[in-house]
Scaffold this motif. Structure first.
Motif, PDB file in Angstrom:
ATOM      1  N   VAL A 168     -43.763  31.793   6.349  1.00 19.01           N
ATOM      2  CA  VAL A 168     -43.840  32.264   7.733  1.00 19.01           C
ATOM      3  C   VAL A 168     -43.795  31.071   8.674  1.00 19.01           C
ATOM      4  CG1 VAL A 168     -46.376  32.383   7.623  1.00 19.01           C
ATOM      5  CG2 VAL A 168     -45.157  33.600   9.417  1.00 19.01           C
ATOM      6  N   ILE A 196     -44.141  30.375  12.914  1.00 13.55           N
ATOM      7  CA  ILE A 196     -44.542  30.985  14.180  1.00 13.55           C
ATOM      8  C   ILE A 196     -44.492  29.933  15.268  1.00 13.55           C
ATOM      9  CG2 ILE A 196     -46.436  32.167  15.392  1.00 13.55           C
ATOM     10  CD1 ILE A 196     -47.431  33.108  12.615  1.00 13.55           C
ATOM     11  N   ALA A 225     -37.985  19.624   5.082  1.00 11.57           N
ATOM     12  CA  ALA A 225     -37.051  19.386   6.189  1.00 11.57           C
ATOM     13  C   ALA A 225     -37.729  18.475   7.195  1.00 11.57           C
ATOM     14  CB  ALA A 225     -36.658  20.709   6.854  1.00 11.57           C
ATOM     15  N   ASN A 226     -36.930  17.698   7.873  1.00 13.10           N
ATOM     16  CA  ASN A 226     -37.464  16.785   8.883  1.00 13.10           C
ATOM     17  C   ASN A 226     -36.446  16.612   9.996  1.00 13.10           C
ATOM     18  OD1 ASN A 226     -38.919  14.900  10.308  1.00 13.10           O
ATOM     19  ND2 ASN A 226     -38.442  13.194   8.919  1.00 13.10           N
ATOM     20  N   PHE A 258     -37.323  18.855  15.910  1.00 11.55           N
ATOM     21  CA  PHE A 258     -38.098  20.020  16.344  1.00 11.55           C
ATOM     22  C   PHE A 258     -38.666  20.845  15.195  1.00 11.55           C
ATOM     23  CE2 PHE A 258     -35.612  18.901  19.974  1.00 11.55           C
ATOM     24  CZ  PHE A 258     -36.310  19.333  21.075  1.00 11.55           C
ATOM     25  N   LYS A 285     -40.275  20.464  11.171  1.00 10.96           N
ATOM     26  CA  LYS A 285     -40.617  19.707   9.978  1.00 10.96           C
ATOM     27  C   LYS A 285     -41.249  20.658   8.980  1.00 10.96           C
ATOM     28  CE  LYS A 285     -41.404  15.816  13.014  1.00 10.96           C
ATOM     29  NZ  LYS A 285     -40.066  15.227  12.904  1.00 10.96           N
ATOM     30  N   VAL A 312     -43.150  20.509   5.321  1.00 11.34           N
ATOM     31  CA  VAL A 312     -43.736  19.625   4.321  1.00 11.34           C
ATOM     32  C   VAL A 312     -44.036  20.456   3.085  1.00 11.34           C
ATOM     33  CG1 VAL A 312     -45.665  18.090   3.813  1.00 11.34           C
ATOM     34  CG2 VAL A 312     -44.718  18.196   6.138  1.00 11.34           C
ATOM     35  N   GLY A 360     -45.794  21.566  -0.304  1.00  8.01           N
ATOM     36  CA  GLY A 360     -47.094  21.446  -0.986  1.00  8.01           C
ATOM     37  C   GLY A 360     -48.256  21.442  -0.029  1.00  8.01           C
TER      38      GLY A 360
END
Lengths: 333, 333
Positions: free
Chosen positions: B290, B292, B323-324, B327, B329, B331, B333
């Motif tokens: 998810v 938001i 992804a980085n 706007f 990111k 992470v 785990g």
């Protein structure tokens, strides 16, 4: 009032139910949704706790997570949480090496966090406190202790959070948090009012072509109300007040936070940042870190704030450290 | 108009100057600020390009970065970028293994991307296209090809971006992007208008107690305008339209995106999500991912959208990948 809500009385608790349903990395203690803590406590780490009124997301609770905070006591909209809630969060996050409170300079929060610290002391939990007071507009130089805490508290969270993650002691984490506090200045400007759900109408009125420089994040009066000028002129006025009481020299390093108050489009925050960068470049000040977005809001208020942290080597290292919270992720490299 | 801007004519380019000044991970080509590309191209990777009008940050350009996109052609506010800009971005991101275009279903964008693909073809660059059309409100079942692309395009970016980062071929990345497209549904609701800077007044008017279900992100008319009800009832109506044309079964997995259109506080998005989660739980549908926040905005429009991606094992894996971008990111785990 154009809000997505059910019964306004349930605004905060339903928001929290949404938070817990979305983010398994946080949970709550004492059967109280408003006592939010990390679901992944780290043994032996100094506990970092914050708290304050709701209506400012991601502040305060949004920064509980890896590399940032461990717990947050959650108040009603623009209301302080109770001492009991702060105390319960303190007990939950303590790993036996003490807890640091980081919160904004508001009388209700101070009274309640002081009381929570006394209760924790009876349990043998060492507590230290750092009270954010970055809002330049809210009192004059020499009376910084009267200043409100606003978006710049993010830098204190980031510095202290990274320091605690490195395994530093309570004294060291508190020293660093206090340094970040002293080195941070914020100026804000509001273009429109917020609406508190249980009240249901605008907190204040402001003309269609007006702005209020220095307004607080609950709608506290600012320094001046005037005609909204060009973006660059607005930034120039805000930055002049920050430059006036700081000693950034050519070659110095800073971190910048451009914070939207809720209703202002991201595009406009970048237009503001463009000018901030020009002014820093003109003074030879190095931009080492920048974050742009919503960090400390006032519901749907249109407006923005500029926070600047004057870096040394230690703060620079801590700003660069990774973080992973529901509302803030920082990826290294 | 309560906006931070200088000359409205310069709105987009000044915003872009702010983007480049803040985020060294992106740069531009052809001496054109509006041809935005990653500053860290990866040899041998399928290039992913998007494009569209400004005024929707983080969409479109905000998702250029590691694990997501490689380039974005940037148009004026709510205007398509030119075929030339798309072509220049295409050339810049091609690593010799082809380029996939992912953009929303708007006629100007389609015409220009088609033209860019033809120009690229003359250069021997293989191009495929996936056109997002997730907005359930914009056309009936059976005429999905007429539907607008809105916030759900994020899922296509995420799936294709992760697939390309894994080193998959253009055909494979395109297959996955198209699957994500077909498996995504979005419903939106608007509470207030946006203001286009060069126009300077609200795009449309809406009563103080009204909402428009299904409004597009440029203010295109929706399905119905009615009195704004309780948040749960609004979600129920939106989700009913999504459920009506999907076949989520108990035990199925989904990803959910709750997207703020610009002016709606984050707190309210969590109140909406709370209800979405209840409805999914009631059907035994597993929430695997998810997000938001603000993903595809319409300047300062108050409102929100709900996007749901029906997952299979492959899409689940790709949603979880890191992804980085400036706007966004993610992470692991």
């Amino acid at each position: 009032m154009k809000k997505f809500l059910n019964d306004p009385v349930n605004f905060v608790d339903e928001m929290l139910e949404g938070i817990y349903a979305a983010h398994p990395m946080v949970t709550y203690v004492n059967d109280d949704l408003r006592c939010l803590v990390t679901a992944k406590p780290k043994a032996g780490k100094v506990g970092l706790t914050t708290g304050g009124g709701s209506g400012h997301l991601p502040t305060f609770l949004g920064f509980v997570g890896d590399g940032m905070l461990d717990g947050a006591a959650v108040g009603g909209v623009f209301q302080s949480p109770s001492a009991e809630q702060m105390y319960q969060v303190t007990k939950a996050v303590d790993q036996g090496v003490g807890v640091l409170y980081i919160y904004g300079n508001y009388s209700g929060d101070i009274i309640n966090f002081d009381m929570a610290a006394e209760l924790a002391d009876l349990d043998g939990i060492a507590v230290k406190q750092v009270v954010g007071n970055d809002d330049v507009a809210s009192s004059i130089v020499g009376e910084e202790h009267k200043r409100r805490g606003v978006a710049g508290i993010f830098f204190i969270y980031k510095a202290a959070g990274a320091a605690a993650a490195e395994g530093l002691s309570l004294d060291e984490v508190a020293r660093i948090a206090d340094k970040a506090r002293m080195k941070t200045r914020t100026m804000g400007v509001a273009l429109s009012s917020c609406v508190v759900p249980e009240i249901g109408h605008a907190t204040f009125s402001i003309g269609e072509d007006e702005m209020e420089i220095g307004m607080g994040i609950h709608g506290e009066p600012g320094i001046s109300r005037k005609k909204l000028g060009a973006a660059d002129a607005v930034v120039d006025e805000m930055m002049e007040r920050i430059f006036n009481e700081t000693d950034y020299k050519s070659g110095d390093d800073v971190a910048v936070l451009i914070n939207g108050l809720g209703g202002t489009p991201l595009e406009e925050l970048y237009i503001l940042f463009r000018r901030v960068r020009q002014l820093l470049d003109a003074r030879g000040v190095n931009l080492k870190h920048v974050w742009i977005g919503e960090f400390a809001t006032s519901m749907e208020m249109a407006g923005a704030s500029i926070s600047i942290l004057h870096l040394d080597e230690e703060l620079d290292r801590l700003m660069a450290a990774p973080a992973n919270t529901p509302f803030f992720k920082h990826v290294t490299g």
